[in-house]
Motif scaffolding. Sequence first.
Motif, PDB file in Angstrom:
ATOM      1  N   GLU A 128      -0.585   3.639 -11.454  1.00 12.47           N
ATOM      2  CA  GLU A 128      -0.378   4.207  -9.431  1.00 12.47           C
ATOM      3  C   GLU A 128      -0.850   3.595  -8.543  1.00 12.47           C
ATOM      4  N   PHE A 129      -2.250   4.254  -9.064  1.00 13.03           N
ATOM      5  CA  PHE A 129      -3.199   3.663  -8.022  1.00 13.03           C
ATOM      6  C   PHE A 129      -4.239   2.421  -9.489  1.00 13.03           C
ATOM      7  N   PRO A 130      -3.985   1.577  -8.657  1.00 16.79           N
ATOM      8  CA  PRO A 130      -4.670   0.202  -9.553  1.00 16.79           C
ATOM      9  C   PRO A 130      -5.687  -0.495  -9.474  1.00 16.79           C
ATOM     10  N   LEU A 131      -6.691   0.101  -8.232  1.00 19.11           N
ATOM     11  CA  LEU A 131      -7.961  -0.435  -7.758  1.00 19.11           C
ATOM     12  C   LEU A 131      -8.517   1.022  -7.801  1.00 19.11           C
ATOM     13  N   ASP A 132     -10.402   1.362  -7.925  1.00 17.26           N
ATOM     14  CA  ASP A 132     -11.036   2.312  -7.692  1.00 17.26           C
ATOM     15  C   ASP A 132     -10.882   2.753  -5.430  1.00 17.26           C
ATOM     16  N   GLY A 133     -10.807   3.650  -5.284  1.00 15.51           N
ATOM     17  CA  GLY A 133     -10.687   3.701  -3.881  1.00 15.51           C
ATOM     18  C   GLY A 133     -11.644   4.259  -3.394  1.00 15.51           C
ATOM     19  N   HIS A 134     -11.200   5.047  -2.515  1.00 16.07           N
ATOM     20  CA  HIS A 134     -12.745   5.351  -1.058  1.00 16.07           C
ATOM     21  C   HIS A 134     -11.904   6.731  -1.006  1.00 16.07           C
ATOM     22  N   ARG A 135     -12.577   7.700  -0.999  1.00 13.50           N
ATOM     23  CA  ARG A 135     -12.748   9.517  -0.338  1.00 13.50           C
ATOM     24  C   ARG A 135     -13.618   9.145   0.880  1.00 13.50           C
ATOM     25  N   HIS A 136     -12.674   9.357   1.895  1.00  7.63           N
ATOM     26  CA  HIS A 136     -13.014  10.220   2.910  1.00  7.63           C
ATOM     27  C   HIS A 136     -13.131  11.350   3.556  1.00  7.63           C
ATOM     28  N   SER A 137     -13.779  12.248   4.011  1.00  7.70           N
ATOM     29  CA  SER A 137     -13.475  13.962   4.460  1.00  7.70           C
ATOM     30  C   SER A 137     -13.904  14.201   6.321  1.00  7.70           C
ATOM     31  N   VAL A 155      -9.737   0.204  -2.182  1.00 12.82           N
ATOM     32  CA  VAL A 155     -11.064  -0.007  -2.393  1.00 12.82           C
ATOM     33  C   VAL A 155     -10.868  -1.363  -0.650  1.00 12.82           C
ATOM     34  N   ASP A 156      -9.446  -2.012  -1.452  1.00 10.78           N
ATOM     35  CA  ASP A 156      -8.735  -2.980  -0.874  1.00 10.78           C
ATOM     36  C   ASP A 156      -8.183  -3.183   0.455  1.00 10.78           C
ATOM     37  N   ASN A 157      -7.913  -2.664   0.986  1.00 13.15           N
ATOM     38  CA  ASN A 157      -7.428  -1.588   1.993  1.00 13.15           C
ATOM     39  C   ASN A 157      -8.612  -1.219   2.740  1.00 13.15           C
ATOM     40  N   ALA A 158      -8.889  -2.622   3.473  1.00 10.95           N
ATOM     41  CA  ALA A 158     -10.298  -2.137   4.464  1.00 10.95           C
ATOM     42  C   ALA A 158      -9.512  -2.194   6.232  1.00 10.95           C
ATOM     43  N   ALA A 159      -8.867  -2.860   6.206  1.00  8.49           N
ATOM     44  CA  ALA A 159      -7.983  -1.830   7.641  1.00  8.49           C
ATOM     45  C   ALA A 159      -8.177   0.198   7.902  1.00  8.49           C
ATOM     46  N   SER A 160      -7.788   0.437   6.688  1.00 13.06           N
ATOM     47  CA  SER A 160      -7.798   2.524   6.263  1.00 13.06           C
ATOM     48  C   SER A 160      -9.041   2.375   5.977  1.00 13.06           C
ATOM     49  N   CYS A 161     -10.263   2.120   5.844  1.00 10.65           N
ATOM     50  CA  CYS A 161     -11.341   2.040   6.358  1.00 10.65           C
ATOM     51  C   CYS A 161     -12.019   1.971   7.431  1.00 10.65           C
ATOM     52  N   ARG A 162     -11.738   1.395   8.379  1.00  6.64           N
ATOM     53  CA  ARG A 162     -11.537   1.064   9.905  1.00  6.64           C
ATOM     54  C   ARG A 162     -10.848   2.440  10.646  1.00  6.64           C
ATOM     55  N   VAL A 163     -10.066   2.935   9.424  1.00  5.87           N
ATOM     56  CA  VAL A 163      -8.949   3.844  10.621  1.00  5.87           C
ATOM     57  C   VAL A 163     -10.078   5.479  10.250  1.00  5.87           C
ATOM     58  N   ALA A 164     -10.433   5.431   9.131  1.00 10.88           N
ATOM     59  CA  ALA A 164     -11.103   6.185   8.751  1.00 10.88           C
ATOM     60  C   ALA A 164     -11.963   6.323   9.224  1.00 10.88           C
ATOM     61  N   PHE A 202       0.672  -1.210   0.012  1.00 14.89           N
ATOM     62  CA  PHE A 202       0.009  -0.145   0.203  1.00 14.89           C
ATOM     63  C   PHE A 202       0.911   1.208  -0.247  1.00 14.89           C
ATOM     64  N   THR A 203       2.209   0.637   0.007  1.00 14.40           N
ATOM     65  CA  THR A 203       2.972   2.176  -0.358  1.00 14.40           C
ATOM     66  C   THR A 203       3.922   2.438  -2.001  1.00 14.40           C
ATOM     67  N   ARG A 204       4.619   3.802  -2.119  1.00 12.50           N
ATOM     68  CA  ARG A 204       4.480   3.714  -3.491  1.00 12.50           C
ATOM     69  C   ARG A 204       5.502   4.322  -3.400  1.00 12.50           C
ATOM     70  N   ILE A 205       6.962   3.936  -2.324  1.00 13.37           N
ATOM     71  CA  ILE A 205       7.913   4.509  -2.667  1.00 13.37           C
ATOM     72  C   ILE A 205       8.961   3.231  -1.700  1.00 13.37           C
ATOM     73  N   PRO A 206       9.838   2.867  -1.796  1.00  7.47           N
ATOM     74  CA  PRO A 206      10.216   1.718  -1.621  1.00  7.47           C
ATOM     75  C   PRO A 206      11.279   1.288  -0.638  1.00  7.47           C
ATOM     76  N   VAL A 207      11.620   0.909   0.845  1.00 13.32           N
ATOM     77  CA  VAL A 207      12.773   1.517   1.779  1.00 13.32           C
ATOM     78  C   VAL A 207      13.356   0.054   1.473  1.00 13.32           C
ATOM     79  N   ASP A 208      14.487  -0.154   0.949  1.00 19.88           N
ATOM     80  CA  ASP A 208      15.035  -1.545   0.778  1.00 19.88           C
ATOM     81  C   ASP A 208      16.541  -1.799   2.177  1.00 19.88           C
TER      82      ASP A 208
END
Length: 180
Positions: free
Chosen positions: A166-175, A140-149, A39-45
């Motif tokens: 960059e964003f291969p799946l649909d998403g949610h916008r919470h505000s 949408v596949d990140n249920a944990a982030s939905c709960r955090v929101a 779920f992150t875009r910048i790797p830190v290896d």
Amino acid sequence: MTVALTARPAADGLLLRPFEDADAPALIEIYRDETLRRFTRIPVDDAGQAARWLDVQHRGWSEGSRYSFAVLDAKTGHLVANVVLKRGARGGEAAEVGYWTAAAARGRGVAPRAVEALTAWAFAAFADEGLARIDLLHQVDNAASCRVAEKSGYAFRELLTALPPEFPLDGHRHSRNRAE
């Protein structure tokens, strides 16, 4: 106006502070987690990637566009999460909150507490600049982030269309609005 580095969000059981170069080893360890990497875009290896990641955070503070906080467990001092306010244009009405939680800290309420603390801090720190809304975006596949929101008081507003690659799946916008 740039917010002073001494201004810090406050959360029960957590310490929030700007990232430091000394956080690099902890970042490398935390980024070994496959769920986080998904779920992150910048790797830190390695040390070089950690230095580049930290440079993005430091530059954001100096440019006034990104306020990223290392979230530490108040008892152990260990890095357990990251929470960031992305401002974009100065003086804009809207900003975005982002975050991740280290695998070992998940399920302990760290993310909701950190997001809530950052939200209160941001609305106070940028009230004079007109900040009125903060968005929280996730796939949408990140249920944990939905709960955090939901736990952080961010109401679901809309379904976002995928923007590959960059964003291969649909998403949610919470505000969350300052008035809420």
